[in-house]
Write an enzyme that holds these catalytic residues in place. Structure first.
Site, PDB file in Angstrom:
ATOM      1  CE  LYS A   6      -9.274 -38.034  -2.922  1.00 15.72           C
ATOM      2  NZ  LYS A   6      -9.894 -36.732  -2.695  1.00 15.72           N
ATOM      3  CG  ASP A   7      -3.830 -38.656   2.851  1.00  9.80           C
ATOM      4  OD1 ASP A   7      -3.348 -38.300   3.935  1.00  9.80           O
ATOM      5  OD2 ASP A   7      -5.042 -38.791   2.635  1.00  9.80           O
ATOM      6  CE  LYS A   8       5.598 -36.172  -1.232  1.00  6.86           C
ATOM      7  NZ  LYS A   8       6.541 -35.038  -1.062  1.00  6.86           N
ATOM      8  CD  GLN A  62      -3.630 -36.488   6.815  1.00  3.29           C
ATOM      9  OE1 GLN A  62      -4.144 -35.917   7.763  1.00  3.29           O
ATOM     10  NE2 GLN A  62      -4.052 -37.658   6.368  1.00  3.29           N
TER      11      GLN A  62
END
Length: 433
Positions: free
Chosen positions: A73-75, A162
């Site tokens: 998952k994205d930071k 990403q």
């Protein structure tokens, strides 16, 4: 980044932040409520999945590899995801998470038990919320109609920025690791190295990989696999654009011009470019596509030009029923198969190069071969084209903002979807060294 549609860019502001970007995992299956693994539904902010795993492993005194997760998952987002821990090690999990919440933006939302450890890919998909700002009424109308069009017709399943790290060059570390085992280079990288110096010497001292853990080395290799997949997918988008925009005679002229050039030529059909790498990629991909077209008989070119959909199918494509199912070979891109593809019945797949790869045949295999590499990792295949579902759009003119909700299948990037909708790159500028 290469764009599949011809609409004009849409001006607005997107902040890749925990307030304006929210992700929720959609589980692949219902958890049983009993078993040897505790399933935790955790919300995090401004932490990567790897950082979250490290924090939880330390808190529970567990090796990181014992924690299961279904996706990265994205930071820079608020994300909710499921984790699995050995149940015997989680007797005081509520108290531990209460303590963690005082130090990090981590909150335990729910827990249950299950018989299996979570594995990467054990997801149905993800539900997203995105807030776009500085959006005037004219662009809001364009955005709403573009969303509807792309939701119906689909978009290219590029790996998002990403995947390639803060500086966008994690794939070079993966290339360096792979070439220690096998120095063979494919036509795509061979052409790219002529125009982009960093690829000419993957053993550059800048890319020492021994200091990284095995987990991170595997991540770098997966980044290299993703880089090659994105290159192949860009070639397929380029080919589709040419087939839509030109007739057979024009395609033959394009093929002659690019394929006979001594060095890769800049594509006159590429979108505005932001970086030297993107410029080099477009030149190399245009050259490889032209060489592919030059090898096709006239009847095959006529078949390509006759397809009405945004993504052109090729004979021999290795496809998968959508949104999940078994792989099968598309023997011929007939009108009926094109219609079935447009109705989301299946999608072509692209290679994540590696060991024991199942490759397509005939025309599709011929083009894909230029983007394959001997990578010391398991291979797999990834949907080339996907569709957003349950798309909702709410424009708030008083604050010039739009709120978007949409769902994507597992592995698809919301930022890649937004880039196709807005028709511009969302990748942040690399930090200054």
């Amino acid at each position: 980044m290469y764009f599949a549609y011809s609409h004009a860019p849409i001006s607005c502001y997107f902040a890749h932040s925990s307030r304006d970007f929210v992700v929720q995992e959609i589980p692949l299956y219902a958890f049983s409520g009993s078993g040897e693994h505790r399933i935790l539904r955790v919300r995090k902010k401004n932490l990567s999945t790897f950082e979250l795993l490290s924090i939880i492993a330390q808190a529970f005194n567990l090796p990181t590899k014992s924690i299961g997760y279904a996706g990265l998952k994205d930071k820079h987002a608020t994300t909710t995801q499921y984790l699995s821990l050995p149940a015997k090690s989680t007797q005081n999990f509520c108290a531990i998470f209460d303590a963690l919440a005082k130090q990090h933006d981590i909150k335990l939302l729910d827990s249950t038990l299950h018989s299996n450890k979570l594995r990467l890919g054990h997801l149905k998909g993800n539900r997203f919320f995105v807030r776009l700002k500085k959006l005037n009424p004219t662009n809001a109308k364009k955005l709403e109609s573009t969303l509807a069009h792309i939701a119906q017709n689909g978009f290219p399943n590029f790996f998002g920025f990403q995947r390639f790290g803060i500086n966008g060059d994690n794939y070079l570390l993966g290339l360096s690791l792979s070439q220690r085992k096998n120095a063979q280079i494919n036509p795509y990288l061979s052409l790219l190295a002529q125009l982009h110096p960093s690829l000419a010497n993957p053993q550059n001292p800048l890319f020492h990989t021994k200091r990284y853990s095995r987990t991170m080395q595997e991540f770098f290799i997966s980044s290299y696999q993703s880089f090659l997949f994105n290159g192949w997918l860009q070639a397929r988008i380029q080919l589709s654009a040419w087939a839509r925009e030109f007739n057979v005679k024009d395609l033959q002229e394009i093929a002659r011009r690019y394929a006979t050039a001594p060095n890769p030529l800049e594509s006159t059909f590429a979108p505005p470019l932001e970086t030297p790498l993107q410029s080099a990629q477009n030149a190399c991909i245009a050259t490889l596509c032209a060489r592919f077209l030059q090898s096709l008989p006239k009847v095959a070119l006529e078949s390509l030009c006759a397809q009405p959909q945004a993504f052109t199918l090729l004979d021999g494509d290795l496809c998968c029923h959508y949104p999940y199912g078994k792989l099968f070979t598309l023997d011929s891109a007939t009108q009926a198969e094109c219609e079935r593809f447009s109705q989301q019945g299946f999608s072509p797949t692209g290679a994540l190069s590696g060991q024991n790869l199942k490759a397509p045949s005939t025309l599709a295999g011929q083009l894909e071969q230029s983007f394959l590499a001997p990578i010391p990792a398991p291979s797999s295949r990834r949907y080339a084209w996907v569709w957003a579902s349950d798309v909702e759009f709410d424009y708030k003119p008083e604050v010039a903002q739009a709120e978007l909700h949409f769902s994507l299948p597992t592995g698809a990037y919301a930022t890649s979807f937004l880039e196709q909708v807005l028709k511009r790159s969302l990748a942040p500028n690399p930090p200054k060294q």
